[in-house]
Each structure stands twice: as C-alpha cells, then as structure tokens.
Design a protein around this motif. Structure first.
Motif, short mmCIF file in Angstrom:
data_model
loop_
_atom_site.label_atom_id
_atom_site.label_comp_id
_atom_site.label_asym_id
_atom_site.label_seq_id
_atom_site.Cartn_x
_atom_site.Cartn_y
_atom_site.Cartn_z
N PRO A 3 -2.06 -3.94 -0.85
CA PRO A 3 -2.49 -2.44 -0.76
C PRO A 3 -4.29 -2.54 -0.89
O PRO A 3 -4.80 -3.24 -1.37
CB PRO A 3 -1.93 -2.01 -2.15
N ASP A 7 -4.54 3.78 -0.22
CA ASP A 7 -2.99 3.87 -0.03
C ASP A 7 -2.12 4.52 -0.70
O ASP A 7 -2.11 4.36 -1.68
CB ASP A 7 -2.32 2.44 0.28
N LEU A 68 4.82 1.17 2.04
CA LEU A 68 3.55 1.94 2.42
C LEU A 68 4.09 3.27 3.00
O LEU A 68 4.94 3.21 3.80
CB LEU A 68 2.52 1.42 3.62
N ALA A 71 -1.40 5.13 4.90
CA ALA A 71 -2.34 4.39 4.80
C ALA A 71 -3.86 4.86 4.48
O ALA A 71 -3.76 6.29 4.78
CB ALA A 71 -2.45 3.37 6.09
N GLN A 74 -9.24 5.24 7.65
CA GLN A 74 -10.26 4.29 7.92
C GLN A 74 -11.72 4.88 7.77
O GLN A 74 -11.96 5.94 8.01
CB GLN A 74 -9.99 3.88 9.56
#
Length: 96
Positions: A3, A7, A68, A71, A74
């Motif tokens: 992880p 997350d 998960l 996520a 980014q």
C-alpha cells in the motif's frame, strides 16, 4: 501489493482475524517495524460508509489479504516551461 499513502483498502478477516467485521482503511504510511514475512504495520484512518475518517489506527495485517478499493491519486507531472526573459530595468519616474 504494497500500500501507498492515500490508498483506500478493504480490510477483512483475510488480512487478519481481528477484522471479522470488515473496515475501509485509508493509508497514511507503512510503518517500518519488524514483522513476520508477508505482514505489515499500517498507520491510517478507519473510514465510515460515506468515506469520512472516524478513527485513527495502526493495524497489523497480511499483505496478501488486503483489497485495494481506491488507489492514491498520482502526483502531477510538472511540465517544463521555457525560462522567462528578464524584464528591462525601469528607472523611477521623476515627479515635480
């Protein structure tokens, strides 16, 4: 799956017997504590059904049992911009 910060995980009894009642968990960080092979200490927040943090906790879980849900976003990729040309130096205006 290791992880990452941000997350959101579904933690069930597959991760540890203490989670007979599954929880949603948002990871702050993976703690650097000695553990058995395949186990992790995670620090983060237990989430309610609306996704709000209700309890900060550290949990000891098996990596293979984590699911998960979402996520972490980014990080933005920085674009390289051309350097700005320096503006010409201006002299102060004379008054009076």
């Amino acid at each position: 799956m290791l992880p990452r910060s941000g997350d959101v995980l579904h933690v069930t009894s597959a991760a540890s017997v203490q989670f007979l009642k599954p929880i949603l968990f948002r990871v702050i960080r993976v703690l650097d504590r000695p553990t058995y092979d395949g186990w992790l200490w995670l620090e983060g927040y237990e989430l309610n059904a609306a996704g709000d943090a209700v309890n900060r906790r550290s949990i000891f879980v098996q990596r293979a049992g984590l699911q998960l849900v979402q996520a972490a976003p980014q990080p933005r990729q920085h674009t390289v911009r051309p350097a700005r040309r320096p503006q010409p130096t201006r002299t102060p205006a004379r008054v009076g």
